[in-house]
Design a protein around this motif. Structure first.
Motif, PDB file in Angstrom:
ATOM      1  N   LYS A   1       0.836  -1.206   0.000  1.00 56.21           N
ATOM      2  CA  LYS A   1       0.000   0.000   0.000  1.00 56.21           C
ATOM      3  C   LYS A   1       0.868   1.252   0.000  1.00 56.21           C
ATOM      4  CE  LYS A   1      -3.802   2.426   0.436  1.00 56.21           C
ATOM      5  NZ  LYS A   1      -4.767   2.536  -0.674  1.00 56.21           N
ATOM      6  N   VAL A   2       1.933   1.241   0.797  1.00 54.32           N
ATOM      7  CA  VAL A   2       2.823   2.402   0.851  1.00 54.32           C
ATOM      8  C   VAL A   2       3.557   2.575  -0.481  1.00 54.32           C
ATOM      9  CG1 VAL A   2       4.860   3.388   1.965  1.00 54.32           C
ATOM     10  CG2 VAL A   2       3.116   2.272   3.346  1.00 54.32           C
ATOM     11  N   VAL A   3       4.023   1.469  -1.063  1.00 50.91           N
ATOM     12  CA  VAL A   3       4.728   1.539  -2.356  1.00 50.91           C
ATOM     13  C   VAL A   3       3.828   2.149  -3.429  1.00 50.91           C
ATOM     14  CG1 VAL A   3       5.620   0.139  -4.267  1.00 50.91           C
ATOM     15  CG2 VAL A   3       6.380  -0.307  -1.934  1.00 50.91           C
ATOM     16  N   LYS A   4       2.606   1.676  -3.526  1.00 52.44           N
ATOM     17  CA  LYS A   4       1.696   2.170  -4.564  1.00 52.44           C
ATOM     18  C   LYS A   4       1.325   3.640  -4.348  1.00 52.44           C
ATOM     19  CE  LYS A   4      -0.320  -2.317  -5.720  1.00 52.44           C
ATOM     20  NZ  LYS A   4      -1.556  -3.150  -5.758  1.00 52.44           N
ATOM     21  N   PHE A   5       1.092   3.995  -3.097  1.00 53.63           N
ATOM     22  CA  PHE A   5       0.725   5.381  -2.783  1.00 53.63           C
ATOM     23  C   PHE A   5       1.877   6.344  -3.077  1.00 53.63           C
ATOM     24  CE2 PHE A   5       0.748   8.813   0.421  1.00 53.63           C
ATOM     25  CZ  PHE A   5      -0.386   9.492   0.017  1.00 53.63           C
ATOM     26  N   THR A   6       3.074   6.010  -2.591  1.00 61.29           N
ATOM     27  CA  THR A   6       4.211   6.910  -2.789  1.00 61.29           C
ATOM     28  C   THR A   6       4.654   6.946  -4.254  1.00 61.29           C
ATOM     29  OG1 THR A   6       5.709   5.114  -2.095  1.00 61.29           O
ATOM     30  CG2 THR A   6       5.080   6.730  -0.428  1.00 61.29           C
ATOM     31  N   ALA A   7       4.485   5.840  -4.974  1.00 63.58           N
ATOM     32  CA  ALA A   7       4.854   5.830  -6.396  1.00 63.58           C
ATOM     33  C   ALA A   7       4.035   6.846  -7.182  1.00 63.58           C
ATOM     34  CB  ALA A   7       4.673   4.427  -6.985  1.00 63.58           C
ATOM     35  N   LEU A   8       2.753   6.965  -6.874  1.00 66.45           N
ATOM     36  CA  LEU A   8       1.915   7.955  -7.551  1.00 66.45           C
ATOM     37  C   LEU A   8       2.413   9.373  -7.294  1.00 66.45           C
ATOM     38  CD1 LEU A   8      -1.643   6.477  -6.895  1.00 66.45           C
ATOM     39  CD2 LEU A   8      -0.548   6.767  -9.129  1.00 66.45           C
ATOM     40  N   LEU A   9       2.849   9.638  -6.080  1.00 68.10           N
ATOM     41  CA  LEU A   9       3.372  10.965  -5.756  1.00 68.10           C
ATOM     42  C   LEU A   9       4.735  11.199  -6.407  1.00 68.10           C
ATOM     43  CD1 LEU A   9       2.373  11.178  -1.982  1.00 68.10           C
ATOM     44  CD2 LEU A   9       1.134  12.044  -3.984  1.00 68.10           C
ATOM     45  N   ILE A  10       5.552  10.154  -6.462  1.00 68.33           N
ATOM     46  CA  ILE A  10       6.858  10.260  -7.120  1.00 68.33           C
ATOM     47  C   ILE A  10       6.693  10.580  -8.603  1.00 68.33           C
ATOM     48  CG2 ILE A  10       8.856   8.889  -7.876  1.00 68.33           C
ATOM     49  CD1 ILE A  10       8.681   7.472  -5.112  1.00 68.33           C
ATOM     50  N   ALA A  11       5.643  10.039  -9.209  1.00 68.94           N
ATOM     51  CA  ALA A  11       5.409  10.282 -10.636  1.00 68.94           C
ATOM     52  C   ALA A  11       5.128  11.747 -10.940  1.00 68.94           C
ATOM     53  CB  ALA A  11       4.248   9.408 -11.125  1.00 68.94           C
TER      54      ALA A  11
END
Length: 198
Positions: free
Chosen positions: A60-70
């Motif tokens: 959940k953390v990986v998917k959430f932070t990946a969207l912000l990193i994008a």
């Protein structure tokens, strides 16, 4: 999935320093402050990300932070004020802290103990190869991109942002949590980050 994401990230990542020093003409002091902000914020937030990931799961953390990193490369396009970029870098340190911690910890959850070292080695090799390949490709393709707001590098930033989102939607749906965790939406995740007990 993670190595593909790192490929998209590192199309632009090596060129932020070049952009600040060569194109924006920042002083070395300004450049140093902006660059080191990421590390400082990462150190300050990593423990709290760990507590959140323990509660809701690393995936959940990986998917959430990946969207912000994008979103990060796009933020570099819209404004070049040093104070603004300092805030962007603080945001970057915040989200990368969660992403790096949780993507690494996911291997410990997903891999059997006798195979864990092998999988960590595979993970590091694939990520390192992606970083090398994408940095080289980014340097090559930047020469052929049109100028965006006066700079070719900003076109590379936009390309990187688009490809980051593409990698998330193509690959990240296949990553599944391997342990029982608490269900939580993104709004509650942020609330949990700031409210989690020290």
């Amino acid at each position: 999935s993670i190595s593909a994401f790192h490929f998209c990230v590192n199309l632009a990542a090596p060129f932020f320093s070049l952009f600040m020093l060569r194109e924006l003409k920042f002083s070395y002091l300004t450049y140093t402050v902006i660059v080191t902000t990421v590390t400082a914020v990462s150190i300050l937030t990593i423990e709290r990300w760990g507590r959140v990931a323990d509660k809701i799961g690393n995936v959940k953390v990986v998917k959430f932070t990946a969207l912000l990193i994008a979103v990060i490369p796009f933020l570099w396009i819209v404004n070049h004020n040093p104070l603004y970029l300092f805030l962007v870098q603080a945001f970057s340190g915040f989200v990368w802290s969660g992403f790096n911690l949780s993507s690494g910890n996911f291997i410990f959850d997903a891999a059997a103990s006798q195979k864990r070292i092998r999988y960590i080695a595979y993970f590091n090799v694939l990520v390192a190869f992606s970083v090398f390949l994408s940095g080289s490709f980014g340097g090559w393709v930047a020469r052929f991109l049109p100028r965006l707001f006066g700079y070719k590098i900003t076109s590379l930033f936009l390309l990187s942002s688009i490809l980051r989102f593409a990698a998330i939607f193509l690959f990240f749906g296949k990553i599944k949590e391997v342990r029982v965790t608490q269900a939580m939406n993104n709004k509650d995740l942020i609330y949990s980050f700031f409210k989690v007990a020290k």
